[in-house]
Design an enzyme around this catalytic site. Structure first.
Site, mmCIF file in Angstrom:
data_model
loop_
_atom_site.group_PDB
_atom_site.id
_atom_site.type_symbol
_atom_site.label_atom_id
_atom_site.label_comp_id
_atom_site.label_asym_id
_atom_site.label_seq_id
_atom_site.Cartn_x
_atom_site.Cartn_y
_atom_site.Cartn_z
ATOM 1 N N LYS A 68 98.487 -71.383 -4.369
ATOM 2 C CA LYS A 68 97.024 -71.492 -4.396
ATOM 3 C C LYS A 68 96.496 -71.919 -3.036
ATOM 4 C CE LYS A 68 96.569 -72.865 -9.266
ATOM 5 N NZ LYS A 68 95.713 -71.763 -9.716
ATOM 6 N N ARG A 112 100.969 -69.166 -19.359
ATOM 7 C CA ARG A 112 101.375 -68.295 -20.465
ATOM 8 C C ARG A 112 102.888 -68.244 -20.594
ATOM 9 N NH1 ARG A 112 97.939 -63.531 -17.792
ATOM 10 N NH2 ARG A 112 96.901 -65.353 -16.934
HETATM 11 N N1 BES Z 1 95.881 -73.460 -14.173
HETATM 12 C C1 BES Z 1 95.430 -72.211 -13.712
HETATM 13 C C2 BES Z 1 94.053 -71.844 -14.250
HETATM 14 C C3 BES Z 1 92.874 -72.550 -13.621
HETATM 15 C C4 BES Z 1 92.477 -72.237 -12.337
HETATM 16 C C5 BES Z 1 92.154 -73.471 -14.339
HETATM 17 C C6 BES Z 1 91.378 -72.862 -11.785
HETATM 18 C C7 BES Z 1 91.041 -74.076 -13.798
HETATM 19 C C8 BES Z 1 90.664 -73.780 -12.513
HETATM 20 C C9 BES Z 1 96.390 -71.111 -14.125
HETATM 21 O O1 BES Z 1 97.715 -71.457 -14.145
HETATM 22 C C10 BES Z 1 96.226 -70.020 -13.119
HETATM 23 O O2 BES Z 1 96.531 -70.252 -12.002
HETATM 24 N N2 BES Z 1 95.746 -68.877 -13.562
HETATM 25 C C11 BES Z 1 95.522 -67.783 -12.676
HETATM 26 C C12 BES Z 1 95.909 -66.533 -13.405
HETATM 27 C C13 BES Z 1 95.924 -65.325 -12.520
HETATM 28 C C14 BES Z 1 97.058 -65.417 -11.527
HETATM 29 C C15 BES Z 1 96.087 -64.103 -13.394
HETATM 30 C C16 BES Z 1 94.045 -67.758 -12.295
HETATM 31 O O3 BES Z 1 93.200 -68.040 -13.156
HETATM 32 O O4 BES Z 1 93.755 -67.506 -11.131
HETATM 33 MN MN MN Z 2 98.624 -71.220 -12.249
#
Ligand code: BES
Ligand code: MN
Ligand code: ZN
Length: 496
Positions: free
Chosen positions: A281, A355
């Site tokens: 990230k 997931r």
């Molecule tokens: N924990 C995150 C989701 C999230 C991101 C919650 C920002 C709150 C704020 C999750 O694990 C994630 O990173 N999801 C990705 C999925 C994508 C790679 C398909 C996302 O939402 O960017």
């Molecule tokens: Mn994630």
């Protein structure tokens, strides 16, 4: 905080402070009008000076009013009389609690609920009072030596004024229910707010063991990585392989119902820190990914509330817990893992790890022969884009269950909004190399995440709550919210 019911002549009740509501235009209604009479009109005279006009949430403290046993009167703005519904009632309570925390009162007697907020019966109004007061007085202190904003005299007791003793039973029940929900939310917030270096999977497992020791009807079981190997939880283990912290699968059994009654199973994402892994990230705001275990925290909080209430049901809380780190042994984009269900997954993005840990926990949950499974997870940024911080995303193909969950959220002021889970979206998970990919592209990201989970939940009634937007707040008010503990506890209360 302590809540007690007080009945009788308000003017004669001894208390450090009485809370009374006024509407815009300085209109005194109900108990506020009664108090004005007792002061010989002094109250309305003071209000005429114009320092307070009744705008919602505004407050004015008055001292030494004649004819009252109370030391102080906190006048609380309730907005326009015709708009006095739940929202303004709660805003008025928030203003009142904030003002009380600035004083030396320490305790107060509330009459705002007696103004009859539109759409709330006494039970609901008193329960809102309890949960709002507890919510607004929560402070995170564990890793703070010196809390400069802490109130000098914290509010320790709020008494609930009733005009009739006959109402005492429903008010008592509201206090009991509200306090249990608030305790669950407080636990959930505390776990959420803890930093990733303290709140690890091992820490969460220890907390679950402690809870099991605290409550007679609760038994905790911790599955270690070796146990997960044996169960072939290849998806969950692929995430924790990139971390020095061992994964834990936390299982909490609350047995309050008949031994043969099917349990409700709650599965919560317990990702104690999500860096994204190799699909790392961006640095900005990455600290907020300590909140990626808020689904798990919501399960802890709801289990605690069930224990406090002694609900006559069986409940299983399942929290798969891991970190998601970049590492020489971490998942790489394109890696293929085999889940406990036997289905294979191509990990196209290592940041879609929630997931991966949930799917094995969901397959594991089949063994409880559940009445119903609800998973809660800070699963997608896409859900935050869709719904913001006001509603959790609700996904299920079961219309009855959807209605039940939406209604519970409404009743508990912890709303969820239904999103589609149509098969049309499933094809976005197709890949040439495995049974499914772990991401479905840019479009409808919250839906394709739910579609992924749907492939592991065919054996029982199931709903998914995406709480990415609701579990914590950012910016100046950064902190966990304790959601969706109120929604889930409401659902369990309603079912028992
Ligand atoms: N924990 C995150 C989701 C999230 C991101 C919650 C920002 C709150 C704020 C999750 O694990 C994630 O990173 N999801 C990705 C999925 C994508 C790679 C398909 C996302 O939402 O960017
Ligand atoms: Mn994630
Ligand atoms: Zn995550």
């Amino acid at each position: 905080m302590e809540f007690r019911i007080k009945t009788g002549e308000i003017a004669q009740l001894k208390t450090p402070c009485i809370l009374i509501g006024i509407f815009e235009g300085r209109k005194l209604a109900g108990p506020s009008a009664t108090l004005d009479l007792a002061t010989g009109g002094r109250l309305s005279e003071l209000l005429k000076k114009g320092d307070m006009d009744g705008r919602v949430g505004g407050t004015l403290m008055l001292y030494d009013l004649p004819g009252l046993a109370s030391e102080r009167v906190l006048v609380v703005g309730c907005g326009k009389h015709k708009d006095f519904g739940r929202d303004n009632y709660r805003k008025a309570l928030v203003g009142a609690v904030a003002a009380l925390q600035q004083t030396h009162a320490g305790a107060a007697l509330c009459t705002l609920h007696a103004l009859g907020p539109d759409g709330l019966d006494l039970y609901a109004a008193v329960r809102d009072l309890v949960t709002t007061a507890e919510d607004k007085t929560y402070r995170y202190t564990l890793t703070k030596k010196d809390d400069k904003q802490a109130p000098r005299t914290p509010l320790k007791r709020l008494d609930v004024w009733l005009s009739e003793t006959a109402d005492a039973q429903s008010a008592e029940q509201a206090i009991r229910h509200g306090s249990a929900i608030a305790a669950g939310m407080a636990l959930s917030k505390e776990l959420g707010n803890l930093p990733g270096n303290i709140c690890t999977p091992t820490y969460l497992a220890e907390k679950a063991v402690e809870l099991g020791e605290r409550y007679e009807h609760l038994e905790t079981e911790i599955l270690e990585e070796a146990d997960m190997e044996e169960l072939k939880m290849g998806a969950l283990l692929s995430v924790s392989r990139g971390s020095r912290q061992p994964a834990k699968l936390i299982v909490m059994h609350y047995r309050g119902g008949e031994p043969d009654a099917k349990p409700v199973v709650l599965v919560g994402k317990g990702l104690t820190f999500d860096t994204g892994g190799i699909s790392i990230k961006p640095a900005a705001d990455m600290d907020e990914m300590k909140y990626d275990m808020c689904g798990g925290a919501g399960v802890f909080g709801t289990v605690l509330a069930a224990c406090e209430l002694g609900l006559p049901i069986n409940l299983v809380g399942v929290v798969p817990s891991s970190e998601n780190m970049p590492d020489g042994d971490a998942n790489k984009p394109g890696d293929i893992v085999t889940s406990m269900s036997g289905q294979t997954i191509e990990v196209l993005n290592t940041d879609a790890e929630g997931r991966l840990i949930l799917c094995d926990a969901l397959t594991y949950s089949e063994r409880f022969d559940p009445e119903l499974v609800i998973d809660l997870a800070t699963l997608t940024g896409a859900c935050v884009i869709a719904l913001g911080k006001h509603a959790s995303g609700l996904f299920t193909t079961d219309d009855h269950l959807a209605e039940e969950i939406v209604a519970a959220g409404q009743a508990a002021a912890d709303r969820a909004w239904r999103m589609p889970l149509w098969d049309d979206y499933q094809q976005q998970l197709d890949t040439n190399f495995a049974d499914m990919a772990n991401v479905g592209g840019r479009e409808a990201g919250a839906v394709t995440a739910a579609c992924f989970l749907a492939r592991y939940t065919k054996a029982y009634r199931w709903a998914h709550l995406d709480i990415a937007g609701t579990a914590w707040l950012s910016g100046k008010e950064k902190g966990a919210t304790g959601r969706p503990v109120a929604l889930l506890t409401q659902l369990l209360l309603k079912r028992s």
